[in-house]
Structures are given as C-alpha cells and as structure tokens.
Design an enzyme around this catalytic site. Sequence first.
Site, PDB file in Angstrom:
ATOM      1  N   PHE A 151       0.810  -1.224   0.000  1.00 45.43           N
ATOM      2  CA  PHE A 151       0.000   0.000   0.000  1.00 45.43           C
ATOM      3  C   PHE A 151       0.845   1.276   0.000  1.00 45.43           C
ATOM      4  O   PHE A 151       0.366   2.340   0.378  1.00 45.43           O
ATOM      5  CB  PHE A 151      -0.937   0.000   1.221  1.00 45.43           C
ATOM      6  CG  PHE A 151      -1.804  -1.226   1.300  1.00 45.43           C
ATOM      7  CD1 PHE A 151      -2.899  -1.363   0.456  1.00 45.43           C
ATOM      8  CD2 PHE A 151      -1.513  -2.257   2.182  1.00 45.43           C
ATOM      9  CE1 PHE A 151      -3.704  -2.497   0.503  1.00 45.43           C
ATOM     10  CE2 PHE A 151      -2.303  -3.396   2.237  1.00 45.43           C
ATOM     11  CZ  PHE A 151      -3.403  -3.524   1.404  1.00 45.43           C
ATOM     12  N   GLY A 259      -3.956  10.868 -10.696  1.00 47.60           N
ATOM     13  CA  GLY A 259      -3.197  10.286 -11.796  1.00 47.60           C
ATOM     14  C   GLY A 259      -2.208   9.309 -11.205  1.00 47.60           C
ATOM     15  O   GLY A 259      -2.410   8.790 -10.110  1.00 47.60           O
ATOM     16  N   CYS A 262      -1.053   4.057 -10.559  1.00 44.57           N
ATOM     17  CA  CYS A 262      -1.882   3.092  -9.815  1.00 44.57           C
ATOM     18  C   CYS A 262      -3.375   3.365  -9.907  1.00 44.57           C
ATOM     19  O   CYS A 262      -4.114   2.563 -10.486  1.00 44.57           O
ATOM     20  CB  CYS A 262      -1.445   3.078  -8.360  1.00 44.57           C
ATOM     21  SG  CYS A 262       0.296   2.674  -8.199  1.00 44.57           S
TER      22      CYS A 262
HETATM   23  C1  UGA Z   1      -1.769   5.197  -4.423  1.00 41.50           C
HETATM   24  C2  UGA Z   1      -2.376   4.804  -3.075  1.00 41.50           C
HETATM   25  O1  UGA Z   1      -2.580   5.979  -2.279  1.00 41.50           O
HETATM   26  C3  UGA Z   1      -1.429   3.846  -2.313  1.00 41.50           C
HETATM   27  O2  UGA Z   1      -2.037   3.429  -1.108  1.00 41.50           O
HETATM   28  C4  UGA Z   1      -1.170   2.634  -3.203  1.00 41.50           C
HETATM   29  O3  UGA Z   1      -0.281   1.719  -2.590  1.00 41.50           O
HETATM   30  C5  UGA Z   1      -0.566   3.095  -4.504  1.00 41.50           C
HETATM   31  O4  UGA Z   1      -1.473   4.006  -5.170  1.00 41.50           O
HETATM   32  C6  UGA Z   1      -0.345   1.882  -5.365  1.00 41.50           C
HETATM   33  O5  UGA Z   1      -1.333   1.276  -5.815  1.00 41.50           O
HETATM   34  O6  UGA Z   1       0.790   1.439  -5.511  1.00 41.50           O
HETATM   35  P1  UGA Z   1       0.114   6.950  -5.176  1.00 41.50           P
HETATM   36  O7  UGA Z   1      -0.252   6.559  -6.582  1.00 41.50           O
HETATM   37  O8  UGA Z   1       1.544   7.063  -4.787  1.00 41.50           O
HETATM   38  O9  UGA Z   1      -0.564   5.925  -4.141  1.00 41.50           O
HETATM   39  O10 UGA Z   1      -0.515   8.397  -4.964  1.00 41.50           O
HETATM   40  P2  UGA Z   1      -1.648   9.041  -4.048  1.00 41.50           P
HETATM   41  O11 UGA Z   1      -1.037   9.752  -2.924  1.00 41.50           O
HETATM   42  O12 UGA Z   1      -2.714   8.059  -3.758  1.00 41.50           O
HETATM   43  O13 UGA Z   1      -2.226  10.125  -5.056  1.00 41.50           O
HETATM   44  C7  UGA Z   1      -2.865   9.712  -6.264  1.00 41.50           C
HETATM   45  C8  UGA Z   1      -3.388  10.907  -7.031  1.00 41.50           C
HETATM   46  O14 UGA Z   1      -4.529  11.444  -6.377  1.00 41.50           O
HETATM   47  C9  UGA Z   1      -2.410  12.070  -7.184  1.00 41.50           C
HETATM   48  O15 UGA Z   1      -2.461  12.509  -8.529  1.00 41.50           O
HETATM   49  C10 UGA Z   1      -2.934  13.121  -6.225  1.00 41.50           C
HETATM   50  O16 UGA Z   1      -2.636  14.427  -6.655  1.00 41.50           O
HETATM   51  C11 UGA Z   1      -4.434  12.850  -6.286  1.00 41.50           C
HETATM   52  N1  UGA Z   1      -5.176  13.300  -5.087  1.00 41.50           N
HETATM   53  C12 UGA Z   1      -4.914  12.744  -3.879  1.00 41.50           C
HETATM   54  C13 UGA Z   1      -6.178  14.241  -5.216  1.00 41.50           C
HETATM   55  O17 UGA Z   1      -6.457  14.751  -6.320  1.00 41.50           O
HETATM   56  N2  UGA Z   1      -6.880  14.612  -4.100  1.00 41.50           N
HETATM   57  C14 UGA Z   1      -6.638  14.083  -2.883  1.00 41.50           C
HETATM   58  O18 UGA Z   1      -7.331  14.476  -1.920  1.00 41.50           O
HETATM   59  C15 UGA Z   1      -5.631  13.133  -2.769  1.00 41.50           C
END
Ligand code: UGA
Length: 439
Positions: A151, A259, A262
């Site tokens: 995760f 984006g 994942c």
């Molecule tokens: C995500 C999950 O959060 C991890 O738990 C998981 O292990 C990982 O995918 C995976 O499958 O390997 P990650 O892709 O590193 O992690 O990024 P996140 O922090 O989840 O952010 C994802 C996207 O959502 C980013 O583009 C971020 O800018 C956006 N986001 C996040 C929003 O637009 N609003 C929010 O409130 C939070």
Amino acid sequence: MKITVIGLGYLGATHAIAMAELGHDVIGIEANPQRLSDLQNGKVPFYEPGLPEALVSVLAKGNIVFKADHDSESLEADLHFLCVGTPQLPGSYAANTEYLHSAVQALAPYLREDAVVAGKSTVPVGTSAELALALQAATGNRPHLVWNPEFLREGTALEDSLRPDRIVIGVNDEHSETVMRKVYESITDLGTPFIVTDIPTAELVKVAANSFLATKISFINAMAEIAEVSGADAVQLAQAIGYDERIGNKFLRNGIGFGGGCLPKDIRAFMARADELGVGSAVDFLADIDAINLRRRSRVVDLVTQELGDLTGKKVTVLGAAFKPDSDDLRDSPAIAVAQLLQAAGANVVVHDPISLDQVNLNYPALATEQDLMVAATDADALVLATEWREYREADPAVLAAVVANALIIDGRNALAVERWQNAGWRLIALGRNVEASI
Ligand code: UGA
C-alpha cells in the site's frame, strides 16, 4: 531471512531496500540493464525522498545484492517476493499479468520445495490461482504461494514500507503464514495490524482500497462541479463533511484529479476483471469515477479560455508536471494532460517542474519546458498550478506578478494562499471555489 525480490521498479526497489533495512539478506533481481546497474552503483533510478540514503546504507552493510537473473544463491532463499509490473494492456482496460507469469517461470528452477512465493504486485482477483498452477506444472510440487498486497505511496514509499498501517496476507497453508509472520516480525512487534485472509480477499483488498480512494477524490470533484455553478465552496464543504469521523478529511482535496501509475489503471483493471467474472455492473460506478476525474482536466482549459478568449498564441505556463509533488512520475499525470489539452487548444504552453523536466523532454518532446520558474513565467498570459510543489506554494506572488504579461493564475490543486495572491494583484481562480466572492 534470505529473500529475493523480483522486479525492481518503484514497488520492488523500495521493498527490497526496506527488507534489507530490517536486516534481511536480500537478492534483488532486475531484468532492465540500466536500472540494474543504477542500483548496483547505489543510485535509485527514480525520485523518492530518503530512498537513496537507505540504499547506500544497506549496500555498505552488505545486506543487499542486485542481479540480472537468479543463480544458485536463489536456491538458498526462504522467501521470494514478486514485484513486477501489471500495466494496463494497450487497447483494453485489463491488466497485463504476463510479467508475473515470466517471473514465476524464471524462478521455478531455483525454488526450494519449502520456500514461499509472495506476490506483491497489484493483480486482478484470481491471478494467484493461475500462477500457482503454472508453478506446480513447472516444479512438480504444490507451491507455497501467498498474496501480500503493498500500500505504499510515492513520495513516502520507504516510510510506508517500514511503518505500514496494516499488513495483509492471503494464505492457503500454515507454513506460508509462519514464514510471512517471521519476515515482518520487527514491524508487527511495533503493533502493526497483521491481517490473514484467503488469497482472493488479499488480491481484492488492494484494488478495493485504490477504488475507494479514487471514489473519494472523484466524489469531492463532483461536488466541485456543483459548487462552481451554485456559488458554493468545495474546500469548505470537504472540511465540513470531513469532521464526521465516518467520512474523514483525507483524500478530499478537489482539483485536477488523480493520476499516477496506480489509481487510474487499477480502477480500469477492476472494471475489466468484474466484467470477466460476469459482475461488471457491481463496479459500473467506477466508469463515472474515471469520467469525473478526466472532466476536471478539461475544466482547466475551459477556465483559461473563458478568461483569455481564443488561446492561439497565448502563453500559458503550467506549474508542475509530476502526478503529485515529491515524485518525478509522469504516468497518467493530470498536469501533463492539462498541458497537452491547452496546447491542443492553440496555447503556447511552457511546462515547469522542480525535478521531472528531463522525463518530460524524453517522453513528451512536443511540450516546451523551462527549468527556471521566473523565466517560465515571464510574459505568461496565465499560470496554471497543476502539481502542488512546495516551490509554488511558497513562491512570492509579487515577484511573479512583475514578470508575467497578465496576472491570472488557475489553482488546479487548491494549494495557494488565496489572499496572498490576490493582495499581490493576481486574479486567482481556484477549482471548486468562488474565491472572488469572498473579497
Ligand atoms: C496510491 C495509493 O494511495 C497507495 O495506497 C497505493 O499503494 C498506490 O497508489 C499503489 O497502488 O501502488 P500513489 O499513486 O503514490 O498511491 O498516490 P496518491 O497519494 O494516492 O495520489 C494519487 C493521485 O490522487 C495524485 O495525482 C494526487 O494528486 C491525487 N489526489 C490525492 C487528489 O487529487 N486529491 C486528494 O485528496 C488526494
């Protein structure tokens, strides 16, 4: 314990280094020659805070080696982690599991009968059963195969690996459970929940978690769409609903959406797998989650056009390229998508990012880049904040106002201190908010 980690991309490299940090004896296997030689030379092939220092430290301690293939040393391993990628298949929503199949074929000759194989890659439910059959055919033994989803988040990957909020293991046999408890003992000793399930549940936990997170983001982005036409404020709305502990205030930041490598791929692969299982309608809503997410990208172009009219020849500086701060990952980055949409609308787009411009130049040669923020902003008709890097949040709006042609900024991440920018003479448009009404 002696372990191998197969596939050293984001997940595998971080996991291998984390396992070595815990004191295990790690053999990392990576087929890509450039990535392999980087790791052998103590260089992490992607940007991840804290990981380069950890790699240098475990290499110095002799806790980790990196190889292109298995050799007789792999026979000594008690546990093999499968960390290869499962990207979206071209022309389809489904995940490509072929790298997992090749990884188990390559491992089979080096797999001791009592050794455990732990899958960490994100997979369609049912993949583990297919891999078990393949391993059994290749070795003649019933494999000890477990599923152990990961995760970690980019930007906090090492911390997430060493201090996860839970460890989930899908197992079929007691021996495998014992081995998995042992490898994570120093983490669970700190009180980390250790959840033992059947294998399909463990496979599903990961896609369910990512689908839920994507749903939260698209939910607040849907509220932002309503807020924009009704004069409401989606940021205050998120804050107000987030105080309800059942909802929670995390992952409710509206903006240009999610984006990365994942969330977008995982919700699509989940829809494809549910369809194959004959229950596609159970996750039909994920198509809307995806659509809401993509709509926020074009919303930015609409806003810039609304302000500037025809974009032909207008200079628009996009602040940020990575899919989120503290990462150089451009996979399915909303920032890149916005830059491309603005360019397609005729704008003269310049992209700035603190660390990922080499990647932009390599992968998106049609986009102009500039690594000096002031130069990038000079003569701009509009700025678009697409990734909330600290450099932008802390930038001095008065200094920037002095170089642009037109002090207009679209805050695509709701990351800027609105009044500070307005006081410096900027017209600031924040997604999901009517900030001008408040002055
Ligand atoms: C995500 C999950 O959060 C991890 O738990 C998981 O292990 C990982 O995918 C995976 O499958 O390997 P990650 O892709 O590193 O992690 O990024 P996140 O922090 O989840 O952010 C994802 C996207 O959502 C980013 O583009 C971020 O800018 C956006 N986001 C996040 C929003 O637009 N609003 C929010 O409130 C939070």
